[in-house]
Design a protein around this motif. Structure first.
Motif, PDB file in Angstrom:
ATOM      1  N   GLN A  91      59.159 -13.236  -5.872  1.00 55.39           N
ATOM      2  CA  GLN A  91      60.292 -13.157  -4.959  1.00 55.39           C
ATOM      3  C   GLN A  91      59.859 -13.529  -3.545  1.00 55.39           C
ATOM      4  O   GLN A  91      58.684 -13.666  -3.254  1.00 55.39           O
ATOM      5  CB  GLN A  91      60.921 -11.768  -4.977  1.00 55.39           C
ATOM      6  N   ARG A 138      58.324  -6.577 -15.998  1.00 56.76           N
ATOM      7  CA  ARG A 138      58.336  -7.227 -14.692  1.00 56.76           C
ATOM      8  C   ARG A 138      57.303  -8.355 -14.634  1.00 56.76           C
ATOM      9  O   ARG A 138      56.224  -8.267 -15.223  1.00 56.76           O
ATOM     10  CB  ARG A 138      58.044  -6.196 -13.604  1.00 56.76           C
ATOM     11  N   LYS A 153      55.543  -9.993  -9.215  1.00 54.86           N
ATOM     12  CA  LYS A 153      56.345  -9.060  -8.428  1.00 54.86           C
ATOM     13  C   LYS A 153      55.461  -8.356  -7.403  1.00 54.86           C
ATOM     14  O   LYS A 153      54.275  -8.129  -7.619  1.00 54.86           O
ATOM     15  CB  LYS A 153      56.993  -8.018  -9.339  1.00 54.86           C
ATOM     16  N   GLU A 191      61.508 -13.525 -12.305  1.00 57.62           N
ATOM     17  CA  GLU A 191      61.258 -12.099 -12.139  1.00 57.62           C
ATOM     18  C   GLU A 191      61.002 -11.346 -13.435  1.00 57.62           C
ATOM     19  O   GLU A 191      60.407 -10.276 -13.418  1.00 57.62           O
ATOM     20  CB  GLU A 191      62.440 -11.448 -11.405  1.00 57.62           C
TER      21      GLU A 191
END
Length: 211
Positions: free
Chosen positions: A14, A77, A81, A171
């Motif tokens: 991200q 995840r 991340k 993600e």
């Protein structure tokens, strides 16, 4: 537990420069907000990376998807991340960006992470509560202090819909289904495969699922 697993390729993580609104901390960490009350905005925005570095309170959404058998979808995840990479977590989650609202953020995250288009009225009916949680840890990006006002949703969908999800490669690494009681037992005993969840969070989820 379902043996089925979907995997995504080439996760990208991200944007650390994404902007979040900041909020006043809770009067009591383990107390959910009464229905109709909202966290108190501070009127300031900060970058995602700075918020996680400094421990500013910000908003997020957690959408738990449950099928007709009582199984919950969990996601793994991405390794990219900035918090808890590679661990298993809530079906769909994300931060509420600056100027956005939890319902709109939840709908957007469901589309981006799982390819699901859920009407806003269905999400509104699935809303459980807003509660504060605090966590800390470290990744390759460094130490983080994640203080969140989390809007929790429990949304019932048929198992066919859960089998048809398409993963957002940036993600989500994989998904699978786990029986609700098994999952909550794992969270409550601090299973290292899952993102840590505090006692009051697990109690809210148990009550919402009726187990």
């Amino acid at each position: 537990r379902s043996a089925r697993m979907l995997a995504a390729s080439a996760p990208l993580g991200q944007d650390p420069s994404e902007l979040f609104d900041t909020y006043a901390p809770p009067a009591e960490l383990r107390a959910r907000l009464p229905a109709g009350r909202q966290p108190t905005p501070l009127g300031a925005t900060k970058r995602r990376g700075d918020v996680h570095r400094d421990g500013d309170w910000h908003r997020s959404v957690h959408v738990w998807l449950v099928d007709e058998r009582g199984a919950l979808l969990v996601q793994q995840r991405s390794e990219h991340k900035d918090t808890f990479p590679g661990l298993w977590d809530v079906s769909c989650a994300g931060h509420v960006g600056a100027g956005s609202e939890p319902l709109a953020a939840a709908r957007a995250e469901l589309r981006e992470e799982l390819g699901l288009d859920v009407p806003l009225d269905a999400l509104s009916a699935a809303w459980v509560c807003t509660l504060p949680t605090a966590s800390t840890g470290a990744t390759r990006a460094g130490h983080f202090l994640d203080n969140e006002w989390q809007d929790v949703f429990v949304l019932s969908l048929p198992s066919d819909a859960l089998r048809a999800v398409s993963l957002g490669a940036d993600e989500v690494a994989a998904v699978r289904t786990v029986e609700a009681a098994e999952l909550l037992d794992a969270l409550e005993r601090g299973d290292a495969a899952f993102v840590p969840r505090q006692v009051h969070y697990c109690a809210v989820l148990r009550a919402a699922l009726g187990i």
